[in-house]
Design an enzyme around this catalytic site. Sequence first.
Site, mmCIF file in Angstrom:
data_model
loop_
_atom_site.group_PDB
_atom_site.id
_atom_site.type_symbol
_atom_site.label_atom_id
_atom_site.label_comp_id
_atom_site.label_asym_id
_atom_site.label_seq_id
_atom_site.Cartn_x
_atom_site.Cartn_y
_atom_site.Cartn_z
ATOM 1 N N CYS A 112 107.531 -43.233 -85.083
ATOM 2 C CA CYS A 112 106.600 -42.205 -85.562
ATOM 3 C C CYS A 112 105.915 -42.627 -86.861
ATOM 4 C CB CYS A 112 107.328 -40.893 -85.754
ATOM 5 S SG CYS A 112 108.357 -40.463 -84.349
ATOM 6 N N HIS A 248 103.854 -36.936 -90.425
ATOM 7 C CA HIS A 248 104.129 -36.963 -88.989
ATOM 8 C C HIS A 248 104.639 -35.584 -88.553
ATOM 9 C CE1 HIS A 248 105.946 -37.583 -85.202
ATOM 10 N NE2 HIS A 248 107.179 -37.606 -85.670
ATOM 11 N N ASN A 278 105.781 -33.247 -80.478
ATOM 12 C CA ASN A 278 105.968 -34.476 -81.265
ATOM 13 C C ASN A 278 105.417 -35.649 -80.455
ATOM 14 O OD1 ASN A 278 106.918 -36.828 -82.428
ATOM 15 N ND2 ASN A 278 108.957 -36.033 -82.896
HETATM 16 N N1 COA Z 1 117.081 -24.010 -76.504
HETATM 17 C C1 COA Z 1 118.071 -23.203 -76.892
HETATM 18 N N2 COA Z 1 119.087 -23.607 -77.664
HETATM 19 C C2 COA Z 1 119.084 -24.887 -78.051
HETATM 20 C C3 COA Z 1 118.076 -25.789 -77.697
HETATM 21 C C4 COA Z 1 117.059 -25.306 -76.863
HETATM 22 N N3 COA Z 1 116.029 -26.078 -76.474
HETATM 23 N N4 COA Z 1 118.343 -26.997 -78.260
HETATM 24 C C5 COA Z 1 119.472 -26.861 -78.945
HETATM 25 N N5 COA Z 1 119.941 -25.580 -78.832
HETATM 26 C C6 COA Z 1 121.141 -24.997 -79.405
HETATM 27 C C7 COA Z 1 122.230 -26.002 -79.679
HETATM 28 O O1 COA Z 1 122.971 -26.283 -78.515
HETATM 29 C C8 COA Z 1 123.031 -25.282 -80.719
HETATM 30 O O2 COA Z 1 123.859 -24.362 -80.077
HETATM 31 P P1 COA Z 1 125.365 -24.115 -80.602
HETATM 32 O O3 COA Z 1 125.189 -23.567 -81.993
HETATM 33 O O4 COA Z 1 125.895 -23.147 -79.603
HETATM 34 O O5 COA Z 1 126.027 -25.457 -80.587
HETATM 35 C C9 COA Z 1 121.990 -24.491 -81.499
HETATM 36 O O6 COA Z 1 120.824 -24.443 -80.666
HETATM 37 C C10 COA Z 1 121.600 -25.137 -82.816
HETATM 38 O O7 COA Z 1 121.489 -26.530 -82.600
HETATM 39 P P2 COA Z 1 120.902 -27.508 -83.684
HETATM 40 O O8 COA Z 1 120.928 -28.906 -83.166
HETATM 41 O O9 COA Z 1 121.544 -27.215 -85.011
HETATM 42 O O10 COA Z 1 119.404 -26.968 -83.721
HETATM 43 P P3 COA Z 1 118.309 -27.301 -84.753
HETATM 44 O O11 COA Z 1 117.873 -26.061 -85.362
HETATM 45 O O12 COA Z 1 118.707 -28.456 -85.622
HETATM 46 O O13 COA Z 1 117.139 -27.810 -83.798
HETATM 47 C C11 COA Z 1 116.121 -29.895 -83.216
HETATM 48 C C12 COA Z 1 117.316 -28.977 -83.002
HETATM 49 C C13 COA Z 1 116.315 -31.135 -82.354
HETATM 50 C C14 COA Z 1 114.877 -29.150 -82.767
HETATM 51 C C15 COA Z 1 116.033 -30.256 -84.714
HETATM 52 O O14 COA Z 1 117.279 -30.704 -85.175
HETATM 53 C C16 COA Z 1 115.017 -31.306 -84.983
HETATM 54 O O15 COA Z 1 113.845 -31.101 -84.770
HETATM 55 N N6 COA Z 1 115.460 -32.459 -85.530
HETATM 56 C C17 COA Z 1 114.570 -33.541 -85.844
HETATM 57 C C18 COA Z 1 114.301 -34.288 -84.598
HETATM 58 C C19 COA Z 1 113.126 -35.197 -84.756
HETATM 59 O O16 COA Z 1 112.231 -34.893 -85.467
HETATM 60 N N7 COA Z 1 113.168 -36.298 -84.027
HETATM 61 C C20 COA Z 1 112.103 -37.225 -84.012
HETATM 62 C C21 COA Z 1 111.923 -37.844 -85.366
HETATM 63 S S1 COA Z 1 110.396 -38.500 -85.545
#
Ligand code: COA
Length: 326
Positions: A112, A248, A278
């Site tokens: 990215c 980004h 993204n």
């Molecule tokens: N729908 C519903 N629930 C979901 C879900 C979805 N699509 N994806 C994850 N969850 C759940 C998880 O299972 C977790 O449940 P639990 O508490 O029962 O275990 C809960 O939501 C919270 O999970 P978490 O991973 O803490 O969520 P988050 O708020 O961190 O969001 C991302 C997850 C991936 C969206 C976030 O971490 C993110 O955007 N990270 C950066 C990723 C990124 O930018 N990658 C590319 C870099 S360039």
Amino acid sequence: MHATISSIGIYHPLKEIKNSYFEEFLETTDQWIKERTGIENRYYALENEYTSDLCVKAVEALVKNHTTNLQEVDFIIVATSTPDQTLPSVASRVQTRMNIPHAGCIDISAACGGFVYGIILAKGLIAAGTHRKIIVTGAETLSKVTDFTDRSSCILFGDGAGAVIVEASSENHLLKVITDTDGSYGKDLYLSNKNIPINGKPVIPDNNIHQNGRVVFKWAVSTLTKKIEELVSKNGITLEDIDYFIPHSANMRILETVCKELGIPMEKCLESIKNYGNTSAASIPLAWYNGITSGRIKPNDKLLLIGFGGGLTCAGICLQNNIEMK
Ligand code: COA
């Protein structure tokens, strides 16, 4: 020799994917996706549509938007993590399809951060006096490497492309840059196309992107906050001197958290996450283009572009906007 950027074109595939698409086969909701990521929509390439197709369309759009002679292009850089193949490069596919004679061609892999890395490399080639007119594109077909059984990652990604031309200029519009990497996070965001361990972690080669979302999120917030401050100070300016920030677009909450920590009003932060998801290397040119066509970014505005992602790596540049639409 100095450099400037005065033309831009973008392209997204036509297959529109709303959040409700994922509700059909995953335990997720439109509301969760909107609240946790800011994403409402993204586009997927067709089965027989590849990154080079998106790049060609973005370059064609650039030519439509601006008066520029592609015959003068002497180098093509394509930033992508999703090349059609490793060999030949996507850049050389663009070279032949756009009929650009004798251009040097490379693909670069900086996830990215790739589009900003591409601009930095082009600026360097022009400063060295070896090249004068360079196409830089950031383009991805992430839908082809998405694990649709992983609800925390598959909802994030979209496909798209953006292209700019970096060219020699008597005026210095591309200012100072920063680059940084912490490869120890390699295991937290990777595309598993080979059975080779990353930082000692075994990899199952399913050709999909895998990530530790929380780790990447935390790293992104702390890195962006530090590096944006470092970049403005390196340029001898302050955050207030920047008209628009274009980080980004990985997750709206990352952008909101960074802006809050730095005291940047959200109106000064341009994103492409809401409409495109993204799109990795394509996200910054998509947001830049939308900032121009919506009338927010004006000629001579000071912009700060900063890409970050798989590596984990990061690259930023301050520049003066020299793009005006016809
Ligand atoms: N729908 C519903 N629930 C979901 C879900 C979805 N699509 N994806 C994850 N969850 C759940 C998880 O299972 C977790 O449940 P639990 O508490 O029962 O275990 C809960 O939501 C919270 O999970 P978490 O991973 O803490 O969520 P988050 O708020 O961190 O969001 C991302 C997850 C991936 C969206 C976030 O971490 C993110 O955007 N990270 C950066 C990723 C990124 O930018 N990658 C590319 C870099 S360039």
